[in-house]
Write a protein that holds these residues in place. Sequence first.
Motif, PDB file in Angstrom:
ATOM      1  N   GLY A 263       0.805  -1.221   0.000  1.00  0.00           N
ATOM      2  CA  GLY A 263       0.000   0.000   0.000  1.00  0.00           C
ATOM      3  C   GLY A 263       0.828   1.256   0.000  1.00  0.00           C
ATOM      4  O   GLY A 263       2.054   1.228   0.157  1.00  0.00           O
ATOM      5  N   ARG A 280      -1.327  -0.545   8.616  1.00  0.00           N
ATOM      6  CA  ARG A 280      -0.782  -1.903   8.517  1.00  0.00           C
ATOM      7  C   ARG A 280      -1.163  -2.736   9.740  1.00  0.00           C
ATOM      8  O   ARG A 280      -1.536  -3.912   9.619  1.00  0.00           O
ATOM      9  CB  ARG A 280       0.744  -1.832   8.379  1.00  0.00           C
ATOM     10  CG  ARG A 280       1.413  -3.195   8.256  1.00  0.00           C
ATOM     11  CD  ARG A 280       2.891  -3.046   7.956  1.00  0.00           C
ATOM     12  NE  ARG A 280       3.609  -2.408   9.039  1.00  0.00           N
ATOM     13  CZ  ARG A 280       4.067  -3.051  10.116  1.00  0.00           C
ATOM     14  NH1 ARG A 280       3.832  -4.352  10.264  1.00  0.00           N
ATOM     15  NH2 ARG A 280       4.741  -2.413  11.047  1.00  0.00           N
ATOM     16  N   THR A 316      -4.166   0.547  -1.827  1.00  0.00           N
ATOM     17  CA  THR A 316      -3.619  -0.727  -1.360  1.00  0.00           C
ATOM     18  C   THR A 316      -4.105  -1.858  -2.256  1.00  0.00           C
ATOM     19  O   THR A 316      -5.132  -1.745  -2.931  1.00  0.00           O
ATOM     20  CB  THR A 316      -4.012  -0.999   0.109  1.00  0.00           C
ATOM     21  OG1 THR A 316      -3.360  -2.182   0.563  1.00  0.00           O
ATOM     22  CG2 THR A 316      -5.501  -1.164   0.258  1.00  0.00           C
ATOM     23  N   HIS A 337      -5.192   0.924  -6.299  1.00  0.00           N
ATOM     24  CA  HIS A 337      -3.775   0.596  -6.402  1.00  0.00           C
ATOM     25  C   HIS A 337      -3.462  -0.055  -7.749  1.00  0.00           C
ATOM     26  O   HIS A 337      -4.344  -0.615  -8.409  1.00  0.00           O
ATOM     27  CB  HIS A 337      -3.388  -0.358  -5.263  1.00  0.00           C
ATOM     28  CG  HIS A 337      -1.923  -0.349  -4.951  1.00  0.00           C
ATOM     29  ND1 HIS A 337      -1.333   0.610  -4.164  1.00  0.00           N
ATOM     30  CD2 HIS A 337      -0.921  -1.188  -5.332  1.00  0.00           C
ATOM     31  CE1 HIS A 337      -0.053   0.361  -4.064  1.00  0.00           C
ATOM     32  NE2 HIS A 337       0.225  -0.732  -4.773  1.00  0.00           N
TER      33      HIS A 337
END
Length: 454
Positions: A263, A280, A316, A337
Amino acid sequence: MAEERQGQHPRQPQLPDLHLRLRSELSRIDEQLRALLDAMDRMQGLLDAVVAITREVELTAVLRRIVTTAMDLVGARYGALGVLNESGEHLEEFITAGLSEQERAELAGTDLPRGLGVLGHLISHPEPLRIDDIPAHPSSDGFPPHHPHMHTLLGVAISVRDAIYGDLYLAERRDGQPFDIHDQNVVTALASAAGIAIENVRLFEQVRLGAEQFQRLLLPALPDLRPFTAAAVYRPAAEPSKLGGDWYDAIPLPGDVVAVVIGDVVGHDLEAAAAMASTRNMLRALLFDRGSTPGSVLARLDRALHAITTNPVTTTALARIEPEGSGWRVHWSTAGHVPPLLLTPEGRAEYLSAEPGLPLGVDLEEPRPDHSRFVSPGATLVFFTDGLIEHPAHGIDESLDELADLATVHAALPLDELVRAVADQHPSDGHDDMAVLALRIPPGTDGTPSSTVV
């Protein structure tokens, strides 16, 4: 009448004298104007040189730029910059410019100067040095074999924080004349600016190193992902103090299942780095719900971030790889992403392109699409952030094609070498930080584990 004519005679001879005086005065003014224009040109050249030096952000590039701009300012054929060792007694680095390919080849087996002879004189006496005949100088030690023929020299010390950092040497003016006081003055001024540029780039590198170390502390060490093999690499942005929001992670789950995520939090500051760490950690906790698809996990993550943080927009890609029959199935979802890259065992490369979904932090109500794909044993999945492909001169599709070609060339390498090759030869301009994580699909469930961060 005779007296009047006699009275006029003294004025007649004065006219030629007056003309001569006017011509002499005009000639003197012309010389002064030429000297002023020359001084203005030198000053403009010096200012341009200082600007060029201060634009460099790598120490080696700064040192070489100092040499070449000094050569240009005084019309020197050869130039060099010797960097002193810690004790200040000898040279530990010697950057040269002006040598032809043949001259460099002839000097290939010669040791670099350590600061003896005339060079040593400038080290011991760091005042500007002008020499019209190098071999005749009392400190001259002669030249090594195959050294270019040199007679004239201009040497100036470079100081950084009141300590001598090194010496700038120029030899042989192209017009055949010895260096003069004007050359000495302009090179002395350049050396003063060079000391500031050197100090700035050293501080720049310290800040960049500190930012990179801080960023790496926030990134995880890849765990034992048995039976998968994985490797990851992170590269900081080229600009100083630009903390990034790029991250990667891999989590082994029960039943030979692994979850992989990569990400990028928008921004380049402490806020982005902190947001990356919190995102995270939240995602790790959500991944242990075995009944959730990647799309539903990202939706729950988006709602959690919105409720308890002020994190900025984040892109992400999340994938879950699990065994299926004779191979493996990849379930994935992306939030704005770039898609993962699949390298097949046969050496083909293709992107897992599908509906990407919106980045996190944009619209909580928008559904998160899920996708799946069967992959053969021995395939490799490459996850990466957009810092790897962004380039102002290339379109995104062109950069993606270039990256796929690059990965294909190195696909057979061990994973740590593959990710390093991709990160070192990436098609971007390096303005942004970048992360790459590669996961190799095992032939079965009894493979040898390997996880590497390079």
